[in-house]
Design a protein around this motif. Sequence first.
Motif, PDB file in Angstrom:
ATOM      1  N   ASN A 260      49.567  39.362  40.444  1.00  0.00           N
ATOM      2  CA  ASN A 260      48.626  40.419  40.083  1.00  0.00           C
ATOM      3  C   ASN A 260      48.879  41.637  40.977  1.00  0.00           C
ATOM      4  N   VAL A 261      49.240  42.757  40.356  1.00  0.00           N
ATOM      5  CA  VAL A 261      49.592  43.959  41.119  1.00  0.00           C
ATOM      6  C   VAL A 261      48.354  44.822  41.321  1.00  0.00           C
ATOM      7  N   TYR A 262      47.989  45.018  42.588  1.00  0.00           N
ATOM      8  CA  TYR A 262      46.848  45.869  42.962  1.00  0.00           C
ATOM      9  C   TYR A 262      47.345  47.029  43.816  1.00  0.00           C
ATOM     10  N   GLN A 263      46.434  47.875  44.215  1.00  0.00           N
ATOM     11  CA  GLN A 263      46.770  49.035  45.025  1.00  0.00           C
ATOM     12  C   GLN A 263      45.687  49.264  46.076  1.00  0.00           C
ATOM     13  N   ARG A 264      46.127  49.520  47.284  1.00  0.00           N
ATOM     14  CA  ARG A 264      45.176  49.871  48.347  1.00  0.00           C
ATOM     15  C   ARG A 264      44.882  51.371  48.273  1.00  0.00           C
ATOM     16  N   TYR A 265      43.625  51.735  48.547  1.00  0.00           N
ATOM     17  CA  TYR A 265      43.245  53.144  48.537  1.00  0.00           C
ATOM     18  C   TYR A 265      41.985  53.325  49.376  1.00  0.00           C
ATOM     19  N   ILE A 275      40.564  48.103  47.449  1.00  0.00           N
ATOM     20  CA  ILE A 275      41.686  47.788  46.558  1.00  0.00           C
ATOM     21  C   ILE A 275      41.233  47.974  45.117  1.00  0.00           C
ATOM     22  N   ARG A 276      42.193  48.216  44.233  1.00  0.00           N
ATOM     23  CA  ARG A 276      41.887  48.393  42.812  1.00  0.00           C
ATOM     24  C   ARG A 276      43.050  47.875  41.976  1.00  0.00           C
ATOM     25  N   PRO A 277      42.771  47.499  40.720  1.00  0.00           N
ATOM     26  CA  PRO A 277      43.852  47.026  39.839  1.00  0.00           C
ATOM     27  C   PRO A 277      44.863  48.142  39.582  1.00  0.00           C
ATOM     28  N   TYR A 278      46.129  47.739  39.406  1.00  0.00           N
ATOM     29  CA  TYR A 278      47.158  48.747  39.130  1.00  0.00           C
ATOM     30  C   TYR A 278      47.947  48.438  37.854  1.00  0.00           C
ATOM     31  N   PRO A 314      42.429  40.578  27.031  1.00  0.00           N
ATOM     32  CA  PRO A 314      42.026  40.199  28.396  1.00  0.00           C
ATOM     33  C   PRO A 314      43.136  40.567  29.378  1.00  0.00           C
ATOM     34  N   LEU A 315      42.863  41.482  30.277  1.00  0.00           N
ATOM     35  CA  LEU A 315      43.851  41.952  31.243  1.00  0.00           C
ATOM     36  C   LEU A 315      43.727  41.164  32.544  1.00  0.00           C
ATOM     37  N   MET A 316      44.824  40.607  33.004  1.00  0.00           N
ATOM     38  CA  MET A 316      44.767  39.783  34.208  1.00  0.00           C
ATOM     39  C   MET A 316      44.271  40.589  35.410  1.00  0.00           C
ATOM     40  N   ALA A 317      44.540  41.888  35.426  1.00  0.00           N
ATOM     41  CA  ALA A 317      44.098  42.723  36.549  1.00  0.00           C
ATOM     42  C   ALA A 317      42.596  42.667  36.761  1.00  0.00           C
ATOM     43  N   HIS A 318      41.839  42.401  35.677  1.00  0.00           N
ATOM     44  CA  HIS A 318      40.376  42.359  35.770  1.00  0.00           C
ATOM     45  C   HIS A 318      39.831  40.962  36.056  1.00  0.00           C
ATOM     46  N   TYR A 319      40.727  39.993  36.222  1.00  0.00           N
ATOM     47  CA  TYR A 319      40.280  38.608  36.435  1.00  0.00           C
ATOM     48  C   TYR A 319      40.442  38.171  37.889  1.00  0.00           C
ATOM     49  N   LEU A 385      47.656  38.402  44.931  1.00  0.00           N
ATOM     50  CA  LEU A 385      47.820  39.854  44.911  1.00  0.00           C
ATOM     51  C   LEU A 385      49.074  40.307  45.644  1.00  0.00           C
ATOM     52  N   VAL A 386      49.753  41.264  45.014  1.00  0.00           N
ATOM     53  CA  VAL A 386      50.800  42.045  45.671  1.00  0.00           C
ATOM     54  C   VAL A 386      50.383  43.512  45.486  1.00  0.00           C
ATOM     55  N   TYR A 387      50.899  44.379  46.349  1.00  0.00           N
ATOM     56  CA  TYR A 387      50.348  45.740  46.377  1.00  0.00           C
ATOM     57  C   TYR A 387      51.406  46.811  46.077  1.00  0.00           C
ATOM     58  N   HIS A 388      51.001  47.705  45.185  1.00  0.00           N
ATOM     59  CA  HIS A 388      51.799  48.861  44.814  1.00  0.00           C
ATOM     60  C   HIS A 388      51.488  50.005  45.781  1.00  0.00           C
ATOM     61  N   ARG A 389      52.490  50.796  46.090  1.00  0.00           N
ATOM     62  CA  ARG A 389      52.265  51.935  46.976  1.00  0.00           C
ATOM     63  C   ARG A 389      51.356  52.967  46.300  1.00  0.00           C
TER      64      ARG A 389
END
Length: 391
Positions: A260-265, A275-278, A314-319, A385-389
């Motif tokens: 699941n790709v998220y992003q720090r902000y 963090i938020r879904p990306y 159903p988007l995995m980012a929201h689960y 979770l893994v994180y996108h820049r």
Amino acid sequence: MGLKFQIYRARKNPIFWVMMAFSALATLTLFLRSGDQGLFGSGSLANFQWAHEREKTFYFPYSSKFKMPNYSYKLKSRSWFFRDNRKDHVPSNHVAKYDLNKLHSTSNAAVNKEQVLILTPMQTFHQEFWDNLLSLTYPRDLIELGVIIPKSETGDFALKKLEAAVKKVQTDKKNNRFGKIIILRQDSEGFNKLEEKERHAFAVQKERRRQMALARNELLFSALGPHTSWVLWLDADIIETPPTLIQDMTRLDKPVLAANVYQRYFDDDKKENSIRPYDFNNWGESETALELAARLPEDEIILEGYAEQATYRPLMAHYYSPDGSPNDLMSLDGVGGGCTLVKAEVHRDGAMFPTFPFYHLIETEGFAKMARRLNYEVFGLPNYLVYHRQD
């Protein structure tokens, strides 16, 4: 009569000079007409190029283990006087046999010494991506890297930065080196045509995703080797993963598995880091999307995460659940390329990245559909979770 006297008399004889001129002319003729594949190959000398000069991609093994053998390939001409012997770098054997039935992808990949190929389309080199890659704890000699870079100014800069980083690692101690590194250079701008702020616009997605699919396929077909057990697709913008990423994902032993790709902000409202879904390309199918697909022309695609096409998938980012297990699985019908692990046999069986609408899907989402059509299961890890820049 002595030998010197004989030579003297021959040089005074006009017939000697006629024969010498004839021999020189015959030699020159044989030199210039020694066959279609003569001393300098077909065509004129001015146009001759060696194989590596005609090649449109770069190959950087950067490891003494993978040095190319110096092999003499003899091209015999019709001339008895000359023989074409070119020194070139080719495999040590023209024909190699591999029993892929003995190649396995198991839940205990490191112990079984299974090779992992990490593939990355890269338009910009981020040091954080490289540092994260070096932090992975999977045995480095079992990791091979493959990178494809577009032909552009930013690609030129990325290539220089990547080469410097690669050389530093591959000239380090032997146990710190990757098994092999391949860098491909596209012959066009390819997937780097758009700026960061433009490349997510709905109107350009079909062409952008087509270009990305081309890059992924070229990279896959060039880098996948006979010893590869797993392929990890890792985008160049992924800058933070658990160090045990490969062990964690291979342990679940799934044909296709997406993190699941998220992003720090920084949350301005709460005044704190968050963090938020990306990535919204990891999804399960919905009846609404199927009905939409049934109404679309064959050459149109469905894109996820855009208000222009409400699919209610159903988007995995929201689960994601902070309290959930990172090993929890979610069945998927579409995947993104941010961080997706694939058993090499899935690709070898023909699952690639369609550059055309495939069931109204393209690129990574089309790949997931293709894998499922080949009877492979596709899963995601909503709590891993893994994180996108930050863009």
